[in-house]
Design a protein around this motif. Structure first.
Motif, mmCIF file in Angstrom:
data_model
loop_
_atom_site.group_PDB
_atom_site.id
_atom_site.type_symbol
_atom_site.label_atom_id
_atom_site.label_comp_id
_atom_site.label_asym_id
_atom_site.label_seq_id
_atom_site.Cartn_x
_atom_site.Cartn_y
_atom_site.Cartn_z
ATOM 1 N N SER A 102 0.819 -1.219 0.000
ATOM 2 C CA SER A 102 0.000 0.000 0.000
ATOM 3 C C SER A 102 0.848 1.263 0.000
ATOM 4 O O SER A 102 0.351 2.350 -0.293
ATOM 5 N N GLU A 126 -7.137 -5.482 -2.627
ATOM 6 C CA GLU A 126 -7.858 -4.274 -2.226
ATOM 7 C C GLU A 126 -9.215 -4.186 -2.931
ATOM 8 O O GLU A 126 -10.223 -3.810 -2.322
ATOM 9 N N ARG A 130 -12.820 -4.126 -0.982
ATOM 10 C CA ARG A 130 -13.771 -3.042 -1.206
ATOM 11 C C ARG A 130 -15.110 -3.593 -1.681
ATOM 12 O O ARG A 130 -16.185 -3.151 -1.250
ATOM 13 N N ARG A 254 -6.919 -8.042 5.262
ATOM 14 C CA ARG A 254 -7.370 -6.708 4.829
ATOM 15 C C ARG A 254 -8.818 -6.463 5.246
ATOM 16 O O ARG A 254 -9.175 -5.383 5.729
ATOM 17 N N GLN A 258 -10.310 -3.665 7.818
ATOM 18 C CA GLN A 258 -11.263 -2.659 7.361
ATOM 19 C C GLN A 258 -12.520 -2.657 8.221
ATOM 20 O O GLN A 258 -13.004 -1.595 8.642
#
Length: 493
Positions: A102, A126, A130, A254, A258
């Motif tokens: 990142s 990613e 998302r 991840r 999040q």
């Protein structure tokens, strides 16, 4: 378009599959000759054996007159160096790199022309995180895709018996909800002993239980549309609170990071088979995230951890078979909703419409970010749907009545292909500098944007310059016709 793809792994193969089917000139570079031979036997492309960091290999692949480089090899370093060589030696105009770290995306000096010269960084992990986050936000949806900086959404939902919009015609729903900015653009209907069949939508089309319905709607109406198609009015909303993740790899980590940013909102459990990885996860995740060592296909473990109370079970390991089996087991034991990460396209096709609620392909989740660079004209967003068969396209109308075939004209006067469905027009969107900026804005919260107008196009609606028009295309072969229609020409009168 002439395209070089560096890396013939899972991402590279999926990208090659999608782009080769659109009559692009594709060359794939990889150090594995057997893998390249397999690709050449399945797709209309050329393979070059070697390293993408060697100028001689790039030259052999045709880099001197290439339009686009997609560097998606396993190592970040290889992809970054390849992009820099492509700029310095071959002056390839657009260079896209797969980068997991990142840190590069946060510092433009590293990726800019004086750095590694990357036009756009993509990260499949990613993109997946998302995308899964949107499915958690809208638990009734099978797919959620964003357009016009998040102001419009395309959602896919399974119609259920007893839901207010089910067993009604689209015309009846339109008359009953004239204030709602939404349009049903496609229905895929189940038939005995045959695949789902596409059903074109018009005012007389009736929504039946079991239909997979694609709806374009303004952001603020998405939750209401999903509820009206998926659950009876008497049934309360059931937001996702309890989440169980099978697999503590990059995607699982991840996602847990999040989701845990909002303290107390989710109860998260991660099941990981590797003991050392469990220690690593526990050391970097907040204390409220419970990390368990075990096998997600262990019925006793799932039972002990209360699988019947789980709102969403996510199988995110690197093994397709384990993901499928753990999801089927979790669903049988009472999990409300299950999602399996499946790399093999054939497996994803088999699982669609079974007890697995969502079969998600990592490559399909990020493919739209690449397709926006391949499309001609001012295409701002592209989303691959129905496992690559259909497509949703956001394109901006440019020019004036003299230079454009669409600006200043009514929708009824546009020569659109028969099956192309114009879903929404978003008017008043701030002009974005490039497609990279557009991609970033598409994932920003809609509340952070201005107040553009979301318009349901009618036959008399006039297209204006800078309108963002969102189309649903049931077949990818229709894309070129739409692009040609919106192309600005200095000589068109």
């Amino acid at each position: 378009m002439k395209i070089i793809i560096l890396g013939a792994g899972r991402v590279g193969q999926s990208v090659a599959d999608s782009l080769a089917s659109e009559r692009n000139d594709i060359t794939v570079i990889d150090t594995d000759a057997a893998r390249l031979r397999d690709l050449e036997s399945r797709f209309d492309l050329r393979g070059v054996v070697g390293s993408g960091t060697e100028p001689a290999v790039l030259a052999e692949a045709g880099a001197h007159d290439t339009d686009l480089l997609i560097a998606c090899a396993a190592q970040d370093e290889t992809n970054l160096v390849c992009c820099k060589i492509a700029q310095l030696v071959f002056n390839i105009p657009t260079r896209i790199a797969r980068v997991r770290s990142s840190g590069f995306a946060l510092d433009e000096r590293l990726t800019g022309p004086d750095g590694f010269a990357v036009s756009r960084i993509i990260c499949p992990e990613e993109s997946l995180t998302r995308y899964i986050g949107k499915l958690i936000e809208y638990p009734e949806a099978m797919q959620v895709r964003m357009f016009a900086g998040g102001r419009a959404c395309l959602v896919a939902v399974r119609a259920r018996v007893g839901a207010p919009m089910v067993n009604h015609s689209i015309g009846e729903l339109r008359d009953a909800n004239p204030e709602m900015a939404m349009r049903m653009v496609a229905i895929y209907r189940r038939f005995p002993d045959e695949p789902d069949r596409f059903v074109a939508c018009d005012g007389n089309t009736r929504i039946e239980p079991g239909d997979e319905v694609f709806v374009l709607a303004a952001h603020e109406h998405v939750a209401g549309v999903l509820a009206a198609l998926h659950r009876p009015q008497s049934q309360p909303a059931h937001p996702v609170r309890r989440i169980m993740v099978a697999g503590g790899g990059r995607v699982g980590l991840r996602l847990a990071r999040q989701l845990s940013q909002t303290a107390g909102r989710f109860h998260i459990k991660i099941i990981e088979s590797d003991a050392q990885r469990c220690v690593e996860l526990a050391s970097v995740l907040p204390s409220e995230v419970l990390v368990l060592q075990g096998d997600a296909t262990d019925e006793d473990l799932l039972g002990d951890e209360g699988i019947e109370e789980v709102d969403l079970f996510l199988a995110l390991t690197d093994d397709d078979e384990d993901n499928i089996m753990s999801c089927l087991l979790a669903k049988r034991m009472g999990a409300r909703r299950v999602l399996a990460l499946i790399n093999r396209r054939s497996y994803a096709d088999l699982m669609h419409g079974t007890q697995i609620d969502i079969a998600l392909s990592p490559a399909q989740a990020m493919l739209g970010e690449l397709l926006a660079y391949v499309r001609q004209g001012d295409v701002q967003a592209v989303h691959s749907l129905r496992r690559g068969v259909a497509e949703a396209l956001e394109i901006v109308a440019r020019g004036d009545r003299k230079s454009s075939r669409v600006v200043g004209r009514q929708v009824c006067d546009l020569h659109l292909p028969r099956d192309v469905h114009m879903g929404l027009i978003v008017r008043g969107v701030p002009d974005l500098v490039d497609k990279t900026t557009a991609a970033v804005a598409a994932n920003a919260p809609a509340s952070a944007q201005g107040d553009p107008q979301v318009i349901i196009p009618r036959s008399t609606t006039v297209i204006e310059s800078n309108d963002h028009v969102v189309f649903f295309l049931p077949h990818k072969r229709l894309v070129r016709d739409v692009e040609k229609l919106f192309r600005v020409s200095a000589t068109f009168f």
